[in-house]
Motif scaffolding. Structure first.
Motif, PDB file in Angstrom:
ATOM      1  N   PRO A   1       0.811  -1.228   0.000  1.00  4.64           N
ATOM      2  CA  PRO A   1       0.000   0.000   0.000  1.00  4.64           C
ATOM      3  C   PRO A   1       0.844   1.279   0.000  1.00  4.64           C
ATOM      4  N   TYR A   2       2.081   1.223   0.469  1.00  2.67           N
ATOM      5  CA  TYR A   2       2.893   2.439   0.513  1.00  2.67           C
ATOM      6  C   TYR A   2       3.944   2.457  -0.600  1.00  2.67           C
ATOM      7  N   GLY A   3       3.839   1.501  -1.487  1.00  3.87           N
ATOM      8  CA  GLY A   3       4.859   1.388  -2.520  1.00  3.87           C
ATOM      9  C   GLY A   3       4.498   2.147  -3.786  1.00  3.87           C
ATOM     10  N   ALA A   4       5.394   2.057  -4.738  1.00  2.58           N
ATOM     11  CA  ALA A   4       5.213   2.807  -5.980  1.00  2.58           C
ATOM     12  C   ALA A   4       4.099   2.220  -6.849  1.00  2.58           C
ATOM     13  N   TRP A   5       3.696   0.969  -6.567  1.00  4.88           N
ATOM     14  CA  TRP A   5       2.729   0.289  -7.438  1.00  4.88           C
ATOM     15  C   TRP A   5       1.368   0.143  -6.786  1.00  4.88           C
TER      16      TRP A   5
END
Lengths: 565, 320
Positions: free
Chosen positions: A365-369
């Motif tokens: 959820p906090y990633g680039a994707w």
């Protein structure tokens, strides 16, 4: 939950979590130090590798005027003894925590922001326009701990070992490099990876700490790299000693390529299988940092303002694996859908993570994707009206010919005995009877390998938050690989496009599409359950320049970590 | 006669250990495959390549017939020492070097501590039977026998930590290196385990003493005009001692179980944890060595107990 056995299992299976390389948490700005840290000295890459980082968590920022204090030994817990000290074979976080700081990789993830890739042994890189050639320009003057110089041959020999391990060596991450057809060394400080198809995931995979570089001569000698005397890399720390059950000790590498680093004199990992013992040792000041998968005894830390407890959603996701080969009704999409509709993910997040996890897709959820939360909620079974979902589930079961519900065996292993019972309870509310069977890990894995289960609870555990790592293992129509015997040719095609797409923005859109549809359709027989959290406990007033991450594998080099006292 | 008895017991013991080893050897092979665990890491990576699993099985020799594997294991023991762990590849002997002495130390000192608690209390409670002070000792052993070692250990640790801000230093320092730190590390676990072990022992000593007190020879001793202390020390205690010692010997399994628990609670690198982890990882060579060591310990301690009993009580020797 507090039985001895469970703790033991937590310790061994912490490895499971360990292997999840997560993305994205940006904390306080690293303070300016008298000398540059590992990264800034290097020129920028010619091709920016990843999308923009997403800040997610504020950790007490270090005052920017503060001067670095050198020296001191960092103490932290290990959830048990390391099992495999060969970095290329190892799979657990414990292994990585022990030996990770001894090695460098071609590239590395920013220890403060895991969506950023920084130079390490390669100071810059470029990618050919067709995405088929990656050239890395290596740092010069780097020395291994045994004094031998680092050259392009070392890179070549190491990656060949990872991709084609010799007899007796198990290389779990060899598959990451399945697109690499050749590795060339035009000169001592240039390495070229020639690919058989475009593979934008490659830059991530050469940055994960598991692809650390050993001296070529050591590999060529056929030495057993599990032996402590062969823990030889170029990293900021050197192996000092290991007493099983007592301590794994590293000391400062005085010849590290960045002469200013590391700040610490050493690192000591303490194998501790009992979480109470860990919490007490932390309170008594014997540990600077502790990390666990079980909720820490929050009451013990209450009122202690100097202690920070952070629970971060991991890259791991609990999922139900519906094996249509052993349970005929799963061939009916309505049955699979009913199971997904019956699960109350938010209730599980509350119960199992003290509300610290979030509703998300398969990508972090906090990633680039990350799939935006509002989109996640549109997937069937992820909405707010659980009662309506349950009604629909019952209706689907009735339409599929099971008006009185159905019954199957739910296989789980004893890392977590609460999650399977919660699932069984939620399924029961739509008339599905899941007979939970909790096995010891060894037995569980054996059953999974033999595909002897109707439904199994397991992790989707990507090594890094990147589409190939997240979906590669299960978006497949290979009978030998599929855990469920179910697939969608359309989504497999979509995945294959994602694998090759060089345009970051397009790749992201397609990843969102795949993420959403696999949440919504259950066409691969994989039902998303919830994302657990990793707990980090530390004293921000003492531990400096260290950022808690959703995946603790990527932060373990400690080259720039320091202690205030 | 006595030597013959010893020889018979030793051979019997050897067979028991061999049989136990074989039984465990067979059973662990039925319940779980280490090759799958080695290839699959620790459960997260369940898309395991069956070919790799087969390859690892072959490397570990698991594809051979069971009986051949057992013969290999025995031959290895005779010729080449204890072998290597499947999982870590490290020699098992290296692991035992630190762990075995520690476990023996904790086991012996805890048992010793238990006797120090139990002997006076048991004797006191038998001699003061029915009086108020006896009730107090009974409370002690009721409490002690109801309290599990891990819980008591946890309580003690938290109490000491919150009251004095102190916890035993992490890890294990060998006594030869720094005796003071070593004592800090082992004192609490020994006291805790000793206390828990004492509970059963107090009750047993009390009953044994009570039984002996009924014997005619005690009355004779008293009738002879011997001082009560002489009666107790020379006649009662000595006669009550043999069965208590035998009881203690039979409790070796319980003692070892207790050691495993305090090792975990106090985070000491003993054998217990090592072996239990081996079971979870299906690390066959380690499990086999564990059975061998524990089985041998069990047999030897029982033998020693029998010898000690027969030294104390010559009648047992004659019965042989």
């Amino acid at each position: 939950m507090r039985t001895w056995t469970r703790r033991r299992f937590l310790s061994t299976t912490a490895g499971a979590l360990a292997s999840a390389l997560l993305v994205a948490c940006r904390g306080g700005q690293p303070e300016p130090t008298p000398a540059p840290t590992t990264a800034p000295a290097a020129p920028s890459p010619t091709t920016p590798p990843v999308s923009l980082p997403t800040p997610v968590m504020e950790v007490t920022p270090t005052p920017t005027t503060e001067a670095v204090r050198r020296g001191g030994i960092l103490h932290f817990n290990l959830p048990g003894d390391p099992t495999n000290l060969d970095l290329h074979q190892a799979t657990t976080s414990t292994d990585l925590w022990c030996i990770g700081p001894c090695f460098d990789t071609l590239l590395q993830f920013d220890p403060h922001d895991q969506t950023k890739i920084l130079p390490d042994l390669a100071i810059r890189w470029d990618v050919s326009a067709d995405g088929m050639t990656y050239t890395f320009y290596l740092r010069q003057g780097v020395q291994f701990h045994d004094g031998s110089p680092f050259t392009s041959k070392d890179v070549q020999v190491n990656f060949q070992r990872i991709m084609n391990p010799p007899q007796g060596v198990n290389s779990p991450r060899g598959v990451f490099f399945n697109t690499v057809s050749q590795i060339e060394t035009p000169d001592d400080f240039t390495v070229r990876f020639l690919l058989s198809q475009p593979d934008p995931a490659l830059l991530y995979n050469v940055a994960i700490p598991w692809t650390g570089i050993y001296p070529a001569h050591l590999i060529e000698s056929g030495a057993d790299l599990r032996d402590t005397k062969n823990i030889i890399g170029t990293g900021p720390f050197k192996f000092k000693s290991y007493t099983p059950g007592v301590a794994f000790e590293l000391e400062r590498n005085p010849n590290y390529f960045d002469k200013d680093l590391p700040y610490l004199d050493g690192i000591v990992g303490h194998p501790m299988t009992d979480w109470n013992a860990v919490a007490q040792a932390f309170l008594a000041g014997q540990l600077h940092l502790y990390r666990s998968l079980t909720t820490p005894p929050l009451d013990l830390f209450q009122g202690k303002a100097d202690i920070q407890v952070v629970g971060v959603p991991t890259t791991l996701v609990w999922r139900l694996i519906l094996n249509a080969r052993k349970f005929e009704p799963f061939k009916d999409e309505r049955v699979r859908q009913a199971i997904s509709l019956a699960l109350d993910r938010e209730a599980m997040i509350q119960a199992m993570t003290e509300g610290r996890s979030v509703l998300s897709g398969w990508m972090h959820p906090y990633g680039a994707w990350a799939l935006p939360e509002e989109r996640v909620r549109q997937a069937r079974g992820f909405g707010k009206d659980k009662e309506a979902d349950r009604q629909q589930a019952k209706q689907l079961l009735a339409e599929a010919g099971f008006p009185n519900g159905l019954e199957f065996e739910l296989l789980a292993f004893n890392l977590d005995v609460t999650t399977p019972s919660l699932i069984a309870d939620q399924l029961a509310q739509v008339g599905i009877k899941a007979n939970v069977q909790i096995l010891q890990l060894g037995e569980y894995v054996q059953r999974i390998v033999a595909r002897e289960y109707q439904v199994a609870l397991g992790f989707n555990a990507p090594w890094v938050d990147e589409p190939k790592s997240t979906f590669g293992a299960w978006i497949t129509n290979n009978e030998n690989v599929s855990l469920t015997g179910l697939w969608s040719d359309e989504l497999i095609q979509l995945y294959q496009q994602i694998e090759r797409e060089l345009d970051v923005e397009k790749r992201k859109q397609m990843t969102h599409e795949l993420d959403f549809r696999t949440l919504d359709e259950i066409s691969f027989g994989m039902v998303y359950v919830y994302r657990p959290v990793i707990w980090h406990v530390f004293r921000p007033g003492i531990l400096a320049n260290w950022t808690p991450q959703p995946n603790y594998n990527l932060t373990e080099k400690h080259a720039t970590t320091w202690l205030r006292s | 006669m006595f030597l013959q008895y010893l020889a018979r017991r030793a051979i019997g013991g050897f067979l028991v250990v061999l049989l136990a080893t074989f039984v465990v050897f067979v059973f662990i092979r039925v319940a779980g495959d280490p090759a799958a665990l080695i290839v699959g890491g620790t459960g997260e990576n369940i898309t395991i390549n069956p070919e790799r699993v087969a390859q690892v099985r072959q490397q570990l020799g698991l594809d051979k017939p069971l009986i051949l594997q057992f013969v290999d294991f025995l031959a290895g023991l005779i010729t080449g020492g204890l072998g290597n762990s499947f999982v870590t590849g490290r020699p098992i002997a290296d692991e035992l070097r630190v762990r075995l002495p520690l476990t023996i130390e904790i086991a012996l000192l805890s048992e010793f501590t238990a006797w120090i608690f139990a002997l006076p209390l048991g004797l006191f409670s038998a001699l003061r039977r029915g009086r108020f002070t006896e009730a107090l000792t009974r409370i002690f052993f009721f409490v002690a026998s109801a309290v599990p070692a891990y819980w008591l250990g946890l309580l003690v640790l938290i109490f000491v930590l919150l009251t004095f801000g102190w916890r035993p230093p992490l890890g294990l320092v060998p006594p030869t290196q720094n005796l003071w730190v070593h004592l800090q590390q082992i004192a609490l676990p020994i006291l805790v385990l000793g206390f828990v072990l004492a509970a059963g022992l107090v009750r047993f000593i009390r009953n044994a003493v009570l039984e002996v007190l009924q014997e005619p020879f005690v009355q004779v001793a008293r009738a002879k005009g011997l001082a009560e202390s002489t009666v107790v020390m020379r006649h009662v205690l000595r006669n009550a001692f043999a069965p208590t010692l035998a009881f203690s010997g039979l409790r070796v399994g319980y003692l070892l179980g207790g050691v495993v628990i305090v090792e975990t609670t106090f985070n000491l690198p003993g054998l217990g944890l090592f072996f239990v982890e081996a079971v979870a990882r299906r690390d066959f060579p380690v499990i086999q060595i564990a059975v061998l060591i524990l089985g041998t310990a069990f047999v030897i301690i029982n033998l020693l107990t029998d010898i000690a009993c027969s030294l104390i009580d010559p009648r047992l020797r004659e019965r042989g």
